[in-house]
Design an enzyme around this catalytic site. Structure first.
Site, PDB file in Angstrom:
ATOM      1  N   THR A   1       9.959  15.730  -8.751  1.00 33.09           N
ATOM      2  CA  THR A   1       9.454  16.354  -7.567  1.00 33.09           C
ATOM      3  C   THR A   1      10.424  16.104  -6.463  1.00 33.09           C
ATOM      4  O   THR A   1      10.292  16.903  -5.603  1.00 33.09           O
ATOM      5  CB  THR A   1       8.180  15.300  -7.104  1.00 33.09           C
ATOM      6  OG1 THR A   1       7.025  15.693  -8.286  1.00 33.09           O
ATOM      7  CG2 THR A   1       7.492  15.880  -6.010  1.00 33.09           C
ATOM      8  N   CYS A   2      11.182  15.281  -6.347  1.00 30.01           N
ATOM      9  CA  CYS A   2      12.234  15.031  -5.095  1.00 30.01           C
ATOM     10  C   CYS A   2      13.080  15.986  -5.254  1.00 30.01           C
ATOM     11  O   CYS A   2      13.497  16.585  -4.343  1.00 30.01           O
ATOM     12  CB  CYS A   2      12.811  13.652  -5.269  1.00 30.01           C
ATOM     13  SG  CYS A   2      11.354  12.219  -5.120  1.00 30.01           S
TER      14      CYS A   2
END
Length: 170
Positions: free
Chosen positions: A54-55
């Site tokens: 996600t990052c």
């Protein structure tokens, strides 16, 4: 836990610098949080770790894409903090093509995360103590807004949310 109106804690983060200049040598360089934030407006976002799905897919690219909008809203710098060393953060910066848009700062010993109370304990998953996902707007070292994600969420620490808050604070 840190709150709106609190001064960010004194901590030394590490930044990998690839080009020597402005008093910085090539390699890891210390960044004193209080000195580096003095007199500036900074968009800070904290992440559990470099290269996480996600990052890498949403967080960092969102801040890179919104760099010009943050500048127009009066933000001087954007900082990405993660409980990683400066070498990992430097490699992640190259991978994400952050250039001079986002400062990728390593909180290797989690000193900043601990001091803010924004820790995520992933020792049971073999990942140790990490940083929560969060974003904050900091003016002259003082927290103006703070957005903390719930576990496994990506709803309030994104670039769009913090940019709207920077514009409102502008």
């Amino acid at each position: 836990m840190i709150q709106v109106g609190d001064k960010i804690p004194a901590a030394t983060l590490m930044e990998y610098v690839e080009v020597e200049g402005n008093g910085c040598s090539i390699g890891p360089n210390p960044v004193d949080t209080q000195k580096a934030s003095a007199g500036k407006t900074i968009a800070v976002f904290g992440l559990p770790g470099a290269f996480t799905p996600t990052c890498s897919a949403k967080h960092v690219p969102g801040y890179v894409e919104q760099f010009d909008a943050f500048k127009a809203a009066g933000v001087d710098e954007i900082w990405c903090l993660s409980v990683n060393d400066a070498f990992v953060m430097g490699a992640w910066a190259r991978d994400q093509k952050t250039g001079d848009k986002v400062r990728m700062l390593g909180d290797g010993d989690a000193a900043f995360a601990k001091a803010t109370g924004l820790t995520l304990d992933l020792t049971g998953k073999g990942l140790g103590l990490r940083s929560n996902r969060y974003s904050m707007l900091v003016k002259d070292g003082v927290v103006q807004t703070l957005n903390i994600e719930g576990p496994g969420k990506f709803e309030v620490s994104d670039a769009a949310t913090l940019l709207a808050q920077a514009r409102a604070a502008g």
